[in-house]
Design an enzyme around this catalytic site. Structure first.
Site, PDB file in Angstrom:
ATOM      1  N   HIS A 120      42.696  91.837 -18.208  1.00 35.56           N
ATOM      2  CA  HIS A 120      43.012  92.342 -19.393  1.00 35.56           C
ATOM      3  C   HIS A 120      42.269  92.080 -20.671  1.00 35.56           C
ATOM      4  O   HIS A 120      42.501  92.689 -21.756  1.00 35.56           O
ATOM      5  CB  HIS A 120      44.480  91.925 -19.667  1.00 35.56           C
ATOM      6  CG  HIS A 120      45.840  92.505 -18.955  1.00 35.56           C
ATOM      7  ND1 HIS A 120      45.857  92.456 -17.889  1.00 35.56           N
ATOM      8  CD2 HIS A 120      46.663  93.357 -19.730  1.00 35.56           C
ATOM      9  CE1 HIS A 120      46.999  93.243 -17.377  1.00 35.56           C
ATOM     10  NE2 HIS A 120      47.490  93.856 -18.440  1.00 35.56           N
ATOM     11  N   GLY A 121      41.223  91.466 -20.125  1.00 35.69           N
ATOM     12  CA  GLY A 121      40.091  90.866 -21.463  1.00 35.69           C
ATOM     13  C   GLY A 121      41.022  90.065 -22.743  1.00 35.69           C
ATOM     14  O   GLY A 121      42.113  89.480 -22.213  1.00 35.69           O
ATOM     15  N   GLY A 122      40.592  90.349 -23.856  1.00 37.65           N
ATOM     16  CA  GLY A 122      41.238  89.634 -24.745  1.00 37.65           C
ATOM     17  C   GLY A 122      42.857  89.951 -25.125  1.00 37.65           C
ATOM     18  O   GLY A 122      43.565  89.131 -25.486  1.00 37.65           O
ATOM     19  N   GLU A 145      59.991  71.591  -7.955  1.00 39.28           N
ATOM     20  CA  GLU A 145      60.416  71.525  -6.730  1.00 39.28           C
ATOM     21  C   GLU A 145      59.205  70.985  -5.658  1.00 39.28           C
ATOM     22  O   GLU A 145      59.260  71.005  -4.577  1.00 39.28           O
ATOM     23  CB  GLU A 145      60.600  73.028  -6.102  1.00 39.28           C
ATOM     24  CG  GLU A 145      61.884  73.162  -5.228  1.00 39.28           C
ATOM     25  CD  GLU A 145      63.281  72.620  -5.918  1.00 39.28           C
ATOM     26  OE1 GLU A 145      63.296  72.723  -7.111  1.00 39.28           O
ATOM     27  OE2 GLU A 145      63.825  71.899  -5.006  1.00 39.28           O
ATOM     28  N   THR A 147      55.068  69.034  -6.237  1.00 39.83           N
ATOM     29  CA  THR A 147      53.770  69.643  -6.768  1.00 39.83           C
ATOM     30  C   THR A 147      52.913  69.954  -5.555  1.00 39.83           C
ATOM     31  O   THR A 147      53.426  69.635  -4.355  1.00 39.83           O
ATOM     32  CB  THR A 147      53.061  68.564  -7.604  1.00 39.83           C
ATOM     33  OG1 THR A 147      52.874  67.557  -6.556  1.00 39.83           O
ATOM     34  CG2 THR A 147      53.503  68.005  -8.847  1.00 39.83           C
ATOM     35  N   SER A 148      51.838  70.766  -5.951  1.00 39.58           N
ATOM     36  CA  SER A 148      51.293  71.318  -4.941  1.00 39.58           C
ATOM     37  C   SER A 148      50.724  70.042  -3.905  1.00 39.58           C
ATOM     38  O   SER A 148      50.585  70.212  -2.691  1.00 39.58           O
ATOM     39  CB  SER A 148      50.015  72.123  -5.156  1.00 39.58           C
ATOM     40  OG  SER A 148      50.456  73.303  -5.755  1.00 39.58           O
TER      41      SER A 148
HETATM   42  C1  LIG Z   1      60.324  73.456 -16.124  1.00 43.84           C
HETATM   43  C2  LIG Z   1      60.766  72.373 -15.060  1.00 43.84           C
HETATM   44  C3  LIG Z   1      62.112  72.564 -14.558  1.00 43.84           C
HETATM   45  C4  LIG Z   1      62.366  71.466 -13.607  1.00 43.84           C
HETATM   46  N1  LIG Z   1      63.727  71.502 -13.043  1.00 43.84           N
HETATM   47  C5  LIG Z   1      64.122  70.421 -12.266  1.00 43.84           C
HETATM   48  C6  LIG Z   1      65.434  70.680 -11.833  1.00 43.84           C
HETATM   49  O1  LIG Z   1      66.068  71.506 -11.783  1.00 43.84           O
HETATM   50  N2  LIG Z   1      65.775  69.545 -10.894  1.00 43.84           N
HETATM   51  C7  LIG Z   1      64.752  68.492 -10.729  1.00 43.84           C
HETATM   52  O2  LIG Z   1      65.403  67.539  -9.899  1.00 43.84           O
HETATM   53  N3  LIG Z   1      63.714  68.605 -11.081  1.00 43.84           N
HETATM   54  C8  LIG Z   1      63.190  69.338 -11.960  1.00 43.84           C
HETATM   55  N4  LIG Z   1      61.790  69.507 -12.357  1.00 43.84           N
HETATM   56  C9  LIG Z   1      61.215  68.248 -12.279  1.00 43.84           C
HETATM   57  C10 LIG Z   1      60.098  68.516 -11.095  1.00 43.84           C
HETATM   58  O3  LIG Z   1      60.601  68.727  -9.975  1.00 43.84           O
HETATM   59  C11 LIG Z   1      58.941  67.405 -11.492  1.00 43.84           C
HETATM   60  O4  LIG Z   1      58.319  67.419 -12.439  1.00 43.84           O
HETATM   61  C12 LIG Z   1      58.054  67.424 -10.319  1.00 43.84           C
HETATM   62  O5  LIG Z   1      58.475  66.974  -8.949  1.00 43.84           O
HETATM   63  C13 LIG Z   1      56.695  66.374 -10.453  1.00 43.84           C
HETATM   64  O6  LIG Z   1      57.300  65.080 -10.617  1.00 43.84           O
HETATM   65  P1  LIG Z   1      56.957  64.404 -11.888  1.00 43.84           P
HETATM   66  O7  LIG Z   1      56.867  65.258 -13.196  1.00 43.84           O
HETATM   67  O8  LIG Z   1      57.614  63.266 -11.971  1.00 43.84           O
HETATM   68  O9  LIG Z   1      55.361  64.056 -11.749  1.00 43.84           O
HETATM   69  P2  LIG Z   1      54.791  62.866 -11.132  1.00 43.84           P
HETATM   70  O10 LIG Z   1      55.140  62.477  -9.827  1.00 43.84           O
HETATM   71  O11 LIG Z   1      54.433  61.851 -12.216  1.00 43.84           O
HETATM   72  O12 LIG Z   1      53.219  63.583 -10.729  1.00 43.84           O
HETATM   73  C14 LIG Z   1      52.166  63.484 -11.649  1.00 43.84           C
HETATM   74  C15 LIG Z   1      50.837  63.957 -10.737  1.00 43.84           C
HETATM   75  O13 LIG Z   1      50.582  63.057 -10.065  1.00 43.84           O
HETATM   76  C16 LIG Z   1      50.567  63.900  -8.448  1.00 43.84           C
HETATM   77  N5  LIG Z   1      51.092  62.924  -7.581  1.00 43.84           N
HETATM   78  C17 LIG Z   1      52.213  62.291  -7.645  1.00 43.84           C
HETATM   79  N6  LIG Z   1      52.447  61.566  -6.326  1.00 43.84           N
HETATM   80  C18 LIG Z   1      51.650  61.629  -5.528  1.00 43.84           C
HETATM   81  C19 LIG Z   1      50.966  61.429  -4.109  1.00 43.84           C
HETATM   82  N7  LIG Z   1      51.814  60.727  -3.520  1.00 43.84           N
HETATM   83  N8  LIG Z   1      49.983  62.006  -3.597  1.00 43.84           N
HETATM   84  C20 LIG Z   1      49.193  62.705  -4.410  1.00 43.84           C
HETATM   85  N9  LIG Z   1      49.382  63.168  -5.896  1.00 43.84           N
HETATM   86  C21 LIG Z   1      50.520  62.626  -6.328  1.00 43.84           C
HETATM   87  C22 LIG Z   1      51.169  65.033  -8.899  1.00 43.84           C
HETATM   88  O14 LIG Z   1      51.044  65.958  -7.933  1.00 43.84           O
HETATM   89  C23 LIG Z   1      51.116  65.303  -9.964  1.00 43.84           C
HETATM   90  O15 LIG Z   1      49.734  66.088 -10.171  1.00 43.84           O
HETATM   91  C24 LIG Z   1      61.636  70.170 -13.590  1.00 43.84           C
HETATM   92  C25 LIG Z   1      60.264  70.352 -14.057  1.00 43.84           C
HETATM   93  C26 LIG Z   1      60.067  71.484 -14.799  1.00 43.84           C
HETATM   94  C27 LIG Z   1      58.557  71.314 -15.375  1.00 43.84           C
END
Ligand SMILES: Cc1cc2nc3c(=O)[nH]c(=O)nc-3n(C[C@H](O)[C@H](O)[C@H](O)COP(=O)(O)OP(=O)(O)OC[C@H]3O[C@@H](n4cnc5c(N)ncnc54)[C@H](O)[C@@H]3O)c2cc1C
Length: 161
Positions: A120-122, A145, A147-148
């Protein structure tokens, strides 16, 4: 909380909670693919209409390759999501399969939406275009749910490494 509202035995909360996570990871995979499919549709339409240097940008080889890669990656993610959903329906434990579906769905979503915004560019950076909102929506898919990184950890753990 009334005792009648307990959904399991006391002390089983973690097991029950973890059991609910796999199905909801499949749901997030589906949601990610839905966002990416919409972004792909928008990118395809925009590239067909927008003209640069006397032709539609969809005719540039670079755009065609980007679209082909996105279509392929989207179908890969879709198939992983379908596999996990199918096994879930059979009552088979799907810890790894759910993590693979979520990892592939959310990472594919991030890549596809990013590339479609680039097409889409700018204009892609402007709120007047839907792709801008999808770009923001896509970002959280790799975070909530689990992180990756956590999905990779689950998959690796099931490989016993
Ligand atoms: C919009 C939104 C809605 C949400 N809704 C819900 C919900 O309905 N219910 C609920 O329970 N939660 C909810 N969450 C929370 C969400 O599940 C967490 O934010 C997520 O699981 C990551 O946990 P954290 O934020 O504590 O990050 P952290 O655990 O602090 O992680 C920070 C970074 O460290 C990395 N990391 C952590 N541990 C490891 C490991 N062992 N190995 C490698 N890397 C690691 C992570 O991948 C990430 O990059 C929500 C979050 C958002 C942003």
């Amino acid at each position: 909380m009334p005792h009648a509202n307990l959904i399991g035995k006391p002390g089983e909360g973690l097991r029950i909670g973890l059991g609910a996570i796999a199905p909801s990871r499949v749901a997030i995979a589906a949601q990610s693919i839905g966002i990416a499919e919409r972004a792909f549709q928008l990118g395809l339409e925009y590239a067909s209409v927008r003209k640069a240097f006397g032709q539609s940008i969809a005719q540039f080889q670079n755009s065609r390759f980007v679209l082909a890669d996105c279509r392929t990656e989207l179908d890969q993610a879709w198939l992983l999501m379908l596999r996990a959903a199918h096994l879930l329906d059979q009552g088979v434990p799907i810890r790894s399969e759910a993590s693979m579906a979520k990892l592939a769905g959310s990472e594919t979503c991030g890549r596809v939406v990013d590339r479609m915004l680039q097409l889409h560019g700018g204009n892609g950076y402007s709120r007047e275009y839907e792709i801008e909102r999808l770009y923001r929506d896509a970002r959280v898919m790799r975070i909530f749910e689990g992180t990756s990184e956590i999905q990779r950890e689950v998959i690796a753990r099931d490989l016993a490494v």
